[in-house]
Write a protein that holds these residues in place. Structure first.
Motif, short mmCIF file in Angstrom:
data_model
loop_
_atom_site.label_atom_id
_atom_site.label_comp_id
_atom_site.label_asym_id
_atom_site.label_seq_id
_atom_site.Cartn_x
_atom_site.Cartn_y
_atom_site.Cartn_z
N ALA A 176 -3.34 -4.82 -6.52
CA ALA A 176 -2.04 -4.16 -6.99
C ALA A 176 -1.21 -3.54 -5.79
O ALA A 176 -0.23 -3.75 -5.66
CB ALA A 176 -2.25 -3.10 -7.94
N GLU A 177 -1.81 -2.94 -4.72
CA GLU A 177 -1.38 -2.41 -3.61
C GLU A 177 -0.95 -3.51 -2.74
O GLU A 177 0.29 -3.24 -1.99
CB GLU A 177 -2.37 -1.55 -2.86
N ASP A 178 -1.42 -4.66 -2.78
CA ASP A 178 -0.87 -5.81 -2.07
C ASP A 178 0.11 -6.27 -2.69
O ASP A 178 1.07 -6.79 -1.98
CB ASP A 178 -2.02 -6.86 -1.99
N ILE A 179 0.35 -6.35 -4.02
CA ILE A 179 1.59 -6.94 -4.69
C ILE A 179 2.64 -5.80 -4.33
O ILE A 179 3.82 -6.41 -4.07
CB ILE A 179 1.03 -6.90 -6.27
N LEU A 188 6.10 -7.01 -2.74
CA LEU A 188 7.51 -6.43 -3.13
C LEU A 188 8.49 -5.91 -2.13
O LEU A 188 9.56 -6.07 -2.20
CB LEU A 188 7.21 -5.69 -4.54
N LYS A 189 7.95 -4.90 -1.17
CA LYS A 189 8.62 -4.34 -0.45
C LYS A 189 9.03 -5.29 0.71
O LYS A 189 9.99 -4.88 1.34
CB LYS A 189 7.87 -3.19 0.27
N VAL A 192 9.76 -10.02 -1.84
CA VAL A 192 9.13 -11.14 -2.79
C VAL A 192 9.59 -10.63 -4.12
O VAL A 192 9.50 -9.46 -4.42
CB VAL A 192 7.60 -11.45 -2.76
N LYS A 193 10.19 -11.54 -4.74
CA LYS A 193 10.64 -11.18 -6.25
C LYS A 193 9.30 -10.97 -7.25
O LYS A 193 8.45 -11.53 -7.31
CB LYS A 193 11.32 -12.66 -6.83
N PHE A 194 9.83 -9.92 -8.13
CA PHE A 194 8.95 -9.49 -9.01
C PHE A 194 8.18 -10.54 -9.79
O PHE A 194 7.26 -10.59 -10.12
CB PHE A 194 9.46 -8.23 -9.89
#
Length: 92
Positions: free
Chosen positions: A18-21, A25-26, A29-31
């Protein structure tokens, strides 16, 4: 006080994932791309969209994050289902 909200989410088993996702995002990369690739929730196929829901409809930690957290800023929430990356789109 808001009575409804709309959100996107990505459900994964591990906090590290989850932290990597959130890091991805930051970086821009599109949600919806990440939701389709990583989410174990059926909403992942729809880019993580949960649509609009009422206060009290989701499990308490998720509900609290959606109704008190920042709008449009990805946040991390732990529930009995796993780790969620949540992006609240709006509240009404």
């Amino acid at each position: 006080m808001a009575r409804t909200a709309a959100a996107l989410h990505i459900l994964v088993k591990h906090k590290e994932q989850a932290e990597d996702i959130i890091k991805q995002l930051k970086k821009g990369v599109k949600f919806d791309v990440l939701a389709k690739k990583h989410s174990s929730c059926p909403s992942g196929k729809k880019g993580g969209s949960l649509g609009e829901f009422k206060k009290g409809q989701m499990v308490p930690p998720f509900d609290k994050a959606c109704f008190t957290g920042e709008i449009l800023t990805p946040q991390l929430v732990k529930t009995k289902f796993g780790w969620h990356v949540i992006k609240v789109l709006y509240r009404t």
